[in-house]
Design an enzyme around this catalytic site. Structure first.
Site, mmCIF file in Angstrom:
data_model
loop_
_atom_site.group_PDB
_atom_site.id
_atom_site.type_symbol
_atom_site.label_atom_id
_atom_site.label_comp_id
_atom_site.label_asym_id
_atom_site.label_seq_id
_atom_site.Cartn_x
_atom_site.Cartn_y
_atom_site.Cartn_z
ATOM 1 C CD GLU A 107 -50.670 11.806 -28.656
ATOM 2 O OE1 GLU A 107 -49.903 10.881 -28.953
ATOM 3 O OE2 GLU A 107 -50.910 12.165 -27.481
ATOM 4 C CG ASP A 108 -51.171 7.307 -30.384
ATOM 5 O OD1 ASP A 108 -51.245 8.327 -29.668
ATOM 6 O OD2 ASP A 108 -50.936 6.173 -29.912
ATOM 7 C CG ASP A 111 -58.159 8.691 -23.485
ATOM 8 O OD1 ASP A 111 -59.352 9.031 -23.458
ATOM 9 O OD2 ASP A 111 -57.731 7.716 -22.842
ATOM 10 C CG PHE A 159 -58.287 0.777 -24.937
ATOM 11 C CD1 PHE A 159 -57.805 1.822 -24.165
ATOM 12 C CD2 PHE A 159 -57.382 -0.080 -25.552
ATOM 13 C CE1 PHE A 159 -56.433 2.019 -24.005
ATOM 14 C CE2 PHE A 159 -56.014 0.111 -25.393
ATOM 15 C CZ PHE A 159 -55.547 1.157 -24.611
ATOM 16 N NE ARG A 172 -46.661 -0.305 -29.451
ATOM 17 C CZ ARG A 172 -47.080 0.743 -28.748
ATOM 18 N NH1 ARG A 172 -47.818 1.662 -29.309
ATOM 19 N NH2 ARG A 172 -46.748 0.861 -27.473
HETATM 20 P P1 IMP Z 1 -54.012 11.152 -23.002
HETATM 21 O O1 IMP Z 1 -52.769 11.655 -22.332
HETATM 22 O O2 IMP Z 1 -55.016 10.651 -22.011
HETATM 23 O O3 IMP Z 1 -54.606 12.129 -23.973
HETATM 24 O O4 IMP Z 1 -53.636 9.854 -23.778
HETATM 25 C C1 IMP Z 1 -52.782 9.896 -24.877
HETATM 26 C C2 IMP Z 1 -51.993 8.607 -25.039
HETATM 27 O O5 IMP Z 1 -52.595 7.495 -24.391
HETATM 28 C C3 IMP Z 1 -51.954 8.245 -26.496
HETATM 29 O O6 IMP Z 1 -50.792 8.778 -27.101
HETATM 30 C C4 IMP Z 1 -51.943 6.745 -26.483
HETATM 31 O O7 IMP Z 1 -50.622 6.244 -26.405
HETATM 32 C C5 IMP Z 1 -52.688 6.365 -25.219
HETATM 33 N N1 IMP Z 1 -54.102 6.073 -25.492
HETATM 34 C C6 IMP Z 1 -55.174 6.826 -25.189
HETATM 35 N N2 IMP Z 1 -56.326 6.254 -25.589
HETATM 36 C C7 IMP Z 1 -55.954 5.100 -26.189
HETATM 37 C C8 IMP Z 1 -56.698 4.057 -26.865
HETATM 38 O O8 IMP Z 1 -57.938 4.072 -27.006
HETATM 39 N N3 IMP Z 1 -55.963 3.028 -27.349
HETATM 40 C C9 IMP Z 1 -54.600 2.971 -27.260
HETATM 41 N N4 IMP Z 1 -53.877 3.927 -26.653
HETATM 42 C C10 IMP Z 1 -54.550 4.978 -26.129
HETATM 43 MG MG MG Z 2 -49.733 3.791 -25.937
#
Ligand code: IMP
Ligand code: MG
Length: 180
Positions: A107-108, A111, A159, A172
Protein backbone atom coordinates in the site's frame (compact mmCIF):
# COMPACT_ATOMS: atom_id res chain seq x y z
CA UNK A 1 1.22 28.34 -10.26
CA UNK A 2 1.62 26.22 -13.38
CA UNK A 3 -1.16 24.99 -15.62
CA UNK A 4 -1.47 21.21 -15.20
CA UNK A 5 -3.26 18.74 -17.40
CA UNK A 6 -6.98 19.38 -17.56
CA UNK A 7 -6.26 23.02 -16.80
CA UNK A 8 -5.76 22.41 -13.07
CA UNK A 9 -3.40 24.86 -11.38
CA UNK A 10 -0.47 22.99 -9.85
CA UNK A 11 1.50 24.69 -7.09
CA UNK A 12 5.19 25.11 -7.97
CA UNK A 13 8.00 23.48 -5.98
CA UNK A 14 6.10 21.34 -3.50
CA UNK A 15 7.84 20.84 -0.12
CA UNK A 16 9.96 17.69 -0.16
CA UNK A 17 9.20 15.41 2.79
CA UNK A 18 11.14 12.28 1.70
CA UNK A 19 13.85 12.56 -0.95
CA UNK A 20 14.39 9.99 -3.70
CA UNK A 21 17.59 8.93 -1.92
CA UNK A 22 15.85 8.48 1.45
CA UNK A 23 13.12 6.42 -0.20
CA UNK A 24 15.63 4.22 -2.05
CA UNK A 25 17.50 3.47 1.17
CA UNK A 26 14.36 2.57 3.07
CA UNK A 27 13.02 0.39 0.23
CA UNK A 28 16.27 -1.63 0.33
CA UNK A 29 15.81 -2.18 4.09
CA UNK A 30 12.19 -3.25 3.71
CA UNK A 31 13.06 -5.65 0.88
CA UNK A 32 15.86 -7.21 2.93
CA UNK A 33 13.48 -7.78 5.87
CA UNK A 34 10.76 -9.20 3.63
CA UNK A 35 13.27 -11.50 1.90
CA UNK A 36 14.21 -13.12 5.21
CA UNK A 37 10.68 -13.18 6.67
CA UNK A 38 9.43 -15.66 4.07
CA UNK A 39 10.71 -18.89 2.58
CA UNK A 40 10.25 -20.34 -0.89
CA UNK A 41 7.69 -22.78 0.51
CA UNK A 42 5.44 -19.81 1.35
CA UNK A 43 4.88 -19.13 -2.39
CA UNK A 44 4.83 -15.41 -1.68
CA UNK A 45 2.34 -13.33 -3.64
CA UNK A 46 3.02 -9.59 -3.53
CA UNK A 47 -0.22 -7.76 -4.15
CA UNK A 48 0.07 -4.08 -5.07
CA UNK A 49 -2.82 -1.75 -4.40
CA UNK A 50 -3.14 0.43 -7.51
CA UNK A 51 -2.60 3.02 -8.54
CA UNK A 52 -0.68 4.61 -5.67
CA UNK A 53 1.71 1.72 -5.04
CA UNK A 54 2.97 1.29 -8.60
CA UNK A 55 6.39 2.92 -8.20
CA UNK A 56 6.95 1.54 -4.69
CA UNK A 57 6.00 -1.94 -5.94
CA UNK A 58 8.39 -1.73 -8.88
CA UNK A 59 11.29 -0.76 -6.62
CA UNK A 60 10.38 -3.14 -3.79
CA UNK A 61 9.92 -6.34 -5.82
CA UNK A 62 13.20 -5.76 -7.67
CA UNK A 63 14.97 -5.66 -4.32
CA UNK A 64 13.25 -8.73 -2.80
CA UNK A 65 15.67 -11.60 -3.31
CA UNK A 66 13.15 -14.40 -2.62
CA UNK A 67 11.34 -15.74 -5.71
CA UNK A 68 7.73 -14.50 -5.66
CA UNK A 69 4.77 -13.65 -7.84
CA UNK A 70 3.08 -10.31 -8.37
CA UNK A 71 -0.48 -9.20 -8.87
CA UNK A 72 -2.42 -6.00 -8.33
CA UNK A 73 -5.76 -4.97 -7.04
CA UNK A 74 -7.56 -1.75 -7.68
CA UNK A 75 -9.60 -0.10 -4.99
CA UNK A 76 -11.02 3.35 -5.15
CA UNK A 77 -12.18 5.62 -2.37
CA UNK A 78 -10.93 9.16 -2.90
CA UNK A 79 -11.95 10.26 -6.36
CA UNK A 80 -11.17 13.94 -6.66
CA UNK A 81 -11.16 14.60 -2.92
CA UNK A 82 -8.37 14.92 -0.37
CA UNK A 83 -10.46 13.19 2.29
CA UNK A 84 -11.54 9.55 2.02
CA UNK A 85 -15.21 9.09 1.21
CA UNK A 86 -15.16 5.88 3.27
CA UNK A 87 -16.76 4.01 0.37
CA UNK A 88 -14.08 1.60 -0.84
CA UNK A 89 -14.89 -0.03 -4.15
CA UNK A 90 -12.89 -2.96 -5.53
CA UNK A 91 -12.51 -2.16 -9.22
CA UNK A 92 -10.19 -5.05 -10.09
CA UNK A 93 -10.07 -8.23 -8.08
CA UNK A 94 -6.92 -10.30 -8.72
CA UNK A 95 -7.48 -13.78 -10.09
CA UNK A 96 -4.21 -15.10 -8.61
CA UNK A 97 -4.79 -18.01 -6.25
CA UNK A 98 -4.28 -17.00 -2.61
CA UNK A 99 -5.22 -20.33 -1.04
CA UNK A 100 -2.49 -21.49 1.36
CA UNK A 101 0.03 -18.86 0.21
CA UNK A 102 1.75 -15.95 1.90
CA UNK A 103 0.07 -12.78 0.64
CA UNK A 104 1.76 -9.43 1.14
CA UNK A 105 -0.36 -6.38 0.32
CA UNK A 106 1.66 -3.34 -0.73
CA UNK A 107 0.00 0.00 0.00
CA UNK A 108 1.29 3.51 -0.69
CA UNK A 109 -0.07 5.24 2.40
CA UNK A 110 -2.28 4.40 5.36
CA UNK A 111 -4.42 7.40 6.23
CA UNK A 112 -7.76 6.68 7.94
CA UNK A 113 -7.17 2.93 7.54
CA UNK A 114 -10.54 2.52 5.80
CA UNK A 115 -9.01 0.92 2.71
CA UNK A 116 -7.20 -1.78 4.70
CA UNK A 117 -10.14 -2.30 7.06
CA UNK A 118 -12.33 -3.02 4.06
CA UNK A 119 -9.91 -4.99 1.90
CA UNK A 120 -8.16 -7.25 4.39
CA UNK A 121 -11.27 -9.25 5.39
CA UNK A 122 -12.11 -9.73 1.72
CA UNK A 123 -8.62 -11.05 0.99
CA UNK A 124 -8.63 -13.15 4.17
CA UNK A 125 -11.75 -14.93 2.92
CA UNK A 126 -9.68 -16.27 0.00
CA UNK A 127 -7.71 -18.50 2.35
CA UNK A 128 -4.13 -17.19 2.36
CA UNK A 129 -1.79 -18.92 4.83
CA UNK A 130 -0.63 -15.48 5.98
CA UNK A 131 -1.81 -11.98 5.09
CA UNK A 132 0.45 -9.05 5.86
CA UNK A 133 0.76 -5.44 4.74
CA UNK A 134 3.78 -3.39 3.72
CA UNK A 135 2.91 0.32 3.61
CA UNK A 136 5.40 2.89 2.41
CA UNK A 137 3.83 5.62 4.54
CA UNK A 138 1.63 5.59 7.64
CA UNK A 139 0.00 8.68 9.11
CA UNK A 140 -0.72 6.90 12.45
CA UNK A 141 -3.96 8.82 12.93
CA UNK A 142 -5.53 6.07 15.02
CA UNK A 143 -4.49 2.54 16.02
CA UNK A 144 -5.76 -0.05 13.54
CA UNK A 145 -7.12 -3.45 14.39
CA UNK A 146 -4.55 -4.88 11.95
CA UNK A 147 -1.41 -2.77 11.64
CA UNK A 148 0.92 -3.19 8.66
CA UNK A 149 3.82 -5.49 9.51
CA UNK A 150 6.19 -3.24 7.55
CA UNK A 151 6.07 0.55 7.33
CA UNK A 152 8.54 2.63 5.35
CA UNK A 153 8.08 5.96 7.09
CA UNK A 154 5.74 7.54 9.60
CA UNK A 155 4.18 10.39 7.66
CA UNK A 156 3.15 13.86 8.76
CA UNK A 157 -0.58 14.49 8.69
CA UNK A 158 -0.28 16.47 5.45
CA UNK A 159 -1.55 15.63 2.02
CA UNK A 160 1.44 13.95 0.33
CA UNK A 161 2.12 13.49 -3.37
CA UNK A 162 4.78 11.92 -5.57
CA UNK A 163 6.43 8.48 -5.87
CA UNK A 164 3.03 7.14 -6.97
CA UNK A 165 0.81 9.26 -4.73
CA UNK A 166 -1.52 11.67 -6.46
CA UNK A 167 -3.76 14.61 -5.92
CA UNK A 168 -6.60 14.22 -8.45
CA UNK A 169 -4.19 12.14 -10.61
CA UNK A 170 -1.45 14.79 -10.70
CA UNK A 171 2.08 14.47 -9.21
CA UNK A 172 2.35 10.64 -9.30
CA UNK A 173 5.52 10.82 -11.41
CA UNK A 174 7.60 12.86 -8.95
CA UNK A 175 10.63 10.79 -7.82
CA UNK A 176 10.30 12.16 -4.28
CA UNK A 177 7.44 12.63 -1.79
CA UNK A 178 6.27 16.16 -1.16
CA UNK A 179 3.60 17.89 0.87
CA UNK A 180 1.09 19.98 -1.05
P1 IMP B 1 -7.27 5.35 3.90
O1 IMP B 1 -8.30 4.39 3.38
O2 IMP B 1 -7.90 6.57 4.49
O3 IMP B 1 -6.27 4.72 4.82
O4 IMP B 1 -6.51 5.93 2.67
C1 IMP B 1 -5.69 5.13 1.88
C2 IMP B 1 -5.63 5.61 0.44
O5 IMP B 1 -5.98 6.97 0.29
C3 IMP B 1 -4.21 5.50 -0.04
O6 IMP B 1 -4.00 4.26 -0.68
C4 IMP B 1 -4.09 6.65 -1.00
O7 IMP B 1 -4.48 6.27 -2.31
C5 IMP B 1 -5.06 7.69 -0.49
N1 IMP B 1 -4.38 8.69 0.36
C6 IMP B 1 -4.45 8.82 1.69
N2 IMP B 1 -3.70 9.85 2.14
C7 IMP B 1 -3.12 10.37 1.04
C8 IMP B 1 -2.17 11.44 0.83
O8 IMP B 1 -1.70 12.13 1.76
N3 IMP B 1 -1.81 11.68 -0.45
C9 IMP B 1 -2.26 10.93 -1.50
N4 IMP B 1 -3.13 9.92 -1.35
C10 IMP B 1 -3.55 9.64 -0.10
MG1 MG C 1 -4.93 7.74 -4.47
Amino acid sequence: MTAGKGGANLPDLPRVVFSAQQIAGRVEELAAEISTAYGEEDRLLVLGLLKGSFIFMADLVRAITLPHQIDFLVASSYGQAKVSTGDVRLLYDPDSSMEGRAVLVVEDIVDSGTTLRTLLPRLQSRGPATLEVCALLHKRLEPLEREPRWVGFNAPNDFLVGYGLDYAEDFRHLPYIASL
